[in-house]
Enzyme design. Structure first.
Site, mmCIF file in Angstrom:
data_model
loop_
_atom_site.group_PDB
_atom_site.id
_atom_site.type_symbol
_atom_site.label_atom_id
_atom_site.label_comp_id
_atom_site.label_asym_id
_atom_site.label_seq_id
_atom_site.Cartn_x
_atom_site.Cartn_y
_atom_site.Cartn_z
ATOM 1 N N ASP A 41 0.859 -1.188 0.000
ATOM 2 C CA ASP A 41 0.000 0.000 0.000
ATOM 3 C C ASP A 41 0.899 1.244 0.000
ATOM 4 O O ASP A 41 1.524 1.568 1.015
ATOM 5 C CB ASP A 41 -0.905 -0.032 1.236
ATOM 6 C CG ASP A 41 -1.792 1.208 1.335
ATOM 7 O OD1 ASP A 41 -1.656 2.123 0.482
ATOM 8 O OD2 ASP A 41 -2.620 1.266 2.266
ATOM 9 N N LEU A 42 0.939 1.928 -1.110
ATOM 10 C CA LEU A 42 1.868 3.058 -1.265
ATOM 11 C C LEU A 42 1.398 4.329 -0.570
ATOM 12 O O LEU A 42 2.095 5.345 -0.628
ATOM 13 C CB LEU A 42 2.111 3.315 -2.756
ATOM 14 C CG LEU A 42 2.806 2.147 -3.469
ATOM 15 C CD1 LEU A 42 2.740 2.314 -4.984
ATOM 16 C CD2 LEU A 42 4.256 2.019 -3.015
ATOM 17 N N TYR A 150 -5.403 16.101 -6.869
ATOM 18 C CA TYR A 150 -4.946 15.350 -8.046
ATOM 19 C C TYR A 150 -4.015 16.204 -8.914
ATOM 20 O O TYR A 150 -2.870 15.818 -9.193
ATOM 21 C CB TYR A 150 -6.157 14.882 -8.859
ATOM 22 C CG TYR A 150 -5.769 13.966 -9.988
ATOM 23 C CD1 TYR A 150 -5.482 12.618 -9.750
ATOM 24 C CD2 TYR A 150 -5.656 14.437 -11.298
ATOM 25 C CE1 TYR A 150 -5.095 11.776 -10.786
ATOM 26 C CE2 TYR A 150 -5.275 13.597 -12.332
ATOM 27 C CZ TYR A 150 -4.998 12.272 -12.076
ATOM 28 O OH TYR A 150 -4.606 11.440 -13.101
HETATM 29 P P1 NAD Z 1 -6.240 2.543 -12.530
HETATM 30 O O1 NAD Z 1 -7.133 2.779 -11.377
HETATM 31 O O2 NAD Z 1 -6.638 1.546 -13.557
HETATM 32 O O3 NAD Z 1 -4.757 2.177 -12.057
HETATM 33 C C1 NAD Z 1 -4.203 2.653 -10.867
HETATM 34 C C2 NAD Z 1 -3.425 1.530 -10.218
HETATM 35 O O4 NAD Z 1 -2.872 2.046 -9.002
HETATM 36 C C3 NAD Z 1 -4.302 0.335 -9.862
HETATM 37 O O5 NAD Z 1 -3.686 -0.865 -10.258
HETATM 38 C C4 NAD Z 1 -4.427 0.453 -8.353
HETATM 39 O O6 NAD Z 1 -4.654 -0.801 -7.694
HETATM 40 C C5 NAD Z 1 -3.084 1.083 -7.978
HETATM 41 N N1 NAD Z 1 -3.148 1.718 -6.666
HETATM 42 C C6 NAD Z 1 -4.071 2.607 -6.207
HETATM 43 N N2 NAD Z 1 -3.825 2.929 -4.937
HETATM 44 C C7 NAD Z 1 -2.717 2.240 -4.564
HETATM 45 C C8 NAD Z 1 -1.973 2.154 -3.355
HETATM 46 N N3 NAD Z 1 -2.356 2.812 -2.247
HETATM 47 N N4 NAD Z 1 -0.890 1.355 -3.328
HETATM 48 C C9 NAD Z 1 -0.507 0.643 -4.428
HETATM 49 N N5 NAD Z 1 -1.193 0.685 -5.601
HETATM 50 C C10 NAD Z 1 -2.275 1.470 -5.658
HETATM 51 O O7 NAD Z 1 -6.041 3.979 -13.181
HETATM 52 P P2 NAD Z 1 -5.189 4.497 -14.426
HETATM 53 O O8 NAD Z 1 -6.044 5.480 -15.099
HETATM 54 O O9 NAD Z 1 -4.593 3.378 -15.201
HETATM 55 O O10 NAD Z 1 -4.044 5.313 -13.662
HETATM 56 C C11 NAD Z 1 -2.659 5.044 -13.826
HETATM 57 C C12 NAD Z 1 -1.910 6.338 -13.686
HETATM 58 O O11 NAD Z 1 -2.234 7.185 -14.788
HETATM 59 C C13 NAD Z 1 -2.265 7.148 -12.428
HETATM 60 O O12 NAD Z 1 -1.090 7.706 -11.885
HETATM 61 C C14 NAD Z 1 -3.168 8.221 -12.955
HETATM 62 O O13 NAD Z 1 -3.182 9.366 -12.151
HETATM 63 C C15 NAD Z 1 -2.553 8.471 -14.313
HETATM 64 N N6 NAD Z 1 -3.427 9.158 -15.262
HETATM 65 C C16 NAD Z 1 -4.577 8.573 -15.662
HETATM 66 C C17 NAD Z 1 -5.400 9.254 -16.553
HETATM 67 C C18 NAD Z 1 -6.700 8.653 -17.029
HETATM 68 O O14 NAD Z 1 -7.483 9.361 -17.673
HETATM 69 N N7 NAD Z 1 -6.981 7.378 -16.777
HETATM 70 C C19 NAD Z 1 -5.021 10.519 -17.040
HETATM 71 C C20 NAD Z 1 -3.830 11.076 -16.603
HETATM 72 C C21 NAD Z 1 -3.026 10.386 -15.714
#
Ligand code: NAD
Length: 254
Positions: A41-42, A150
């Site tokens: 858990d990060l 965020y």
């Molecule tokens: P997602 O929810 O599919 O992936 C996020 C991952 O982080 C998941 O596997 C989750 O289990 C893990 N996670 C969450 N909390 C955690 C914790 N406390 N400890 C360890 N792991 C944890 O979402 P995503 O959209 O694939 O996001 C991936 C990255 O991309 C993120 O940093 C997000 O901010 C960034 N991002 C996403 C978007 C978008 O539109 N989806 C846009 C810009 C940036």
């Protein structure tokens, strides 16, 4: 074949990158709160230590790349938690694996966002994040909102990267960031359903110059480029993979 470590590889963008890298024969060590090689858990100091120790145990000869991809969206209803995972979890793991990257002249691909420029770089919350005072930053943003948490965390991560480019490059480690726009992942699906963020996200999606939102492999393609040898002279860059939205919002800035 290369050895990479990443956080947040269970779903979404991280899972797409993991698949692509494994497809090309690379080893990928995944840290995540679920479905991972190293479950951690990060949001906590203990979890970050477990993450780094777990990576170290699985990659004693070093890393060719690291991707701190784990993150939470603005909709989760706990701004401080967003800051803990999206900023402090990122910086702690990057610092923790730095020597492993130096061993193999590896690279880091941070995951910023096209939301990052939506908050000023001298915003008090961004300054608190960059000061490293986790409790103060979380208390500050808990009195604000999820979008500030965020965008501010993404802004601060990107500034941290640029401030540290020279020092890391001195040890042979290149650092860059991808800044995705709206990408269809479990995070976005949950945001779209939230009453606070759904409407704004749908509006944003409709504005995208190339149309709609990305699929995770489209973002992973950009990340693979930044991580790999084709980007060997790319360092400190923020690559917007957002269908032109940042250019639309900030046409006179770059
Ligand atoms: P997602 O929810 O599919 O992936 C996020 C991952 O982080 C998941 O596997 C989750 O289990 C893990 N996670 C969450 N909390 C955690 C914790 N406390 N400890 C360890 N792991 C944890 O979402 P995503 O959209 O694939 O996001 C991936 C990255 O991309 C993120 O940093 C997000 O901010 C960034 N991002 C996403 C978007 C978008 O539109 N989806 C846009 C810009 C940036």
């Amino acid at each position: 074949m290369a050895t990479y470590a990443m956080t947040g590889g269970a779903t979404g963008i991280g899972a797409a990158l993991k698949e692509q890298l494994r497809q090309q024969g690379d080893t990928v060590i995944v840290v995540d709160i679920k479905d991972a090689d190293v479950v951690a858990d990060l949001s906590t100091a203990e979890g970050r230590t477990a993450a780094v120790d777990g990576i170290r145990a699985k990659a004693p000869d070093g890393l060719d790349g690291f991707v701190p991809c784990a993150g939470l969206g603005p909709h989760v209803g706990n701004p401080g938690l967003v800051a803990r995972v999206n900023y402090f979890g990122v910086i702690a793991t990057v610092e923790g694996v730095r020597d492993l990257l130096e061993k193999r002249r590896g690279s880091i691909c941070f995951v910023s966002s096209n939301s990052a420029p939506m908050i000023a770089s001298d915003d008090p919350f961004v300054r608190l994040l960059l000061s490293g005072d986790e409790d103060a930053a979380c208390a500050d943003v808990d009195a604000k909102d999820g979008q500030t948490a965020y965008a501010g965390s993404k802004r601060a991560v990107t500034i941290w990267m640029r401030r540290n480019v020279k020092e890391y490059a001195g040890g042979g480690v290149r650092m860059n960031a991808v800044a995705p726009g709206i990408t269809r992942t479990p995070m976005t699906d949950a945001g779209m359903e939230s009453k606070d963020y759904g409407e704004a996200m749908r509006m944003f999606e409709q504005m995208t110059p190339v149309g709609g939102s990305a699929e995770p492999p489209q973002i992973a393609n950009a990340m693979r480029f930044l991580l790999g040898p084709d980007a060997s002279f790319v360092c400190g860059a923020v690559l917007f993979a957002d269908g032109g939205t940042d250019a639309l919002m900030r046409p006179n800035d770059f």
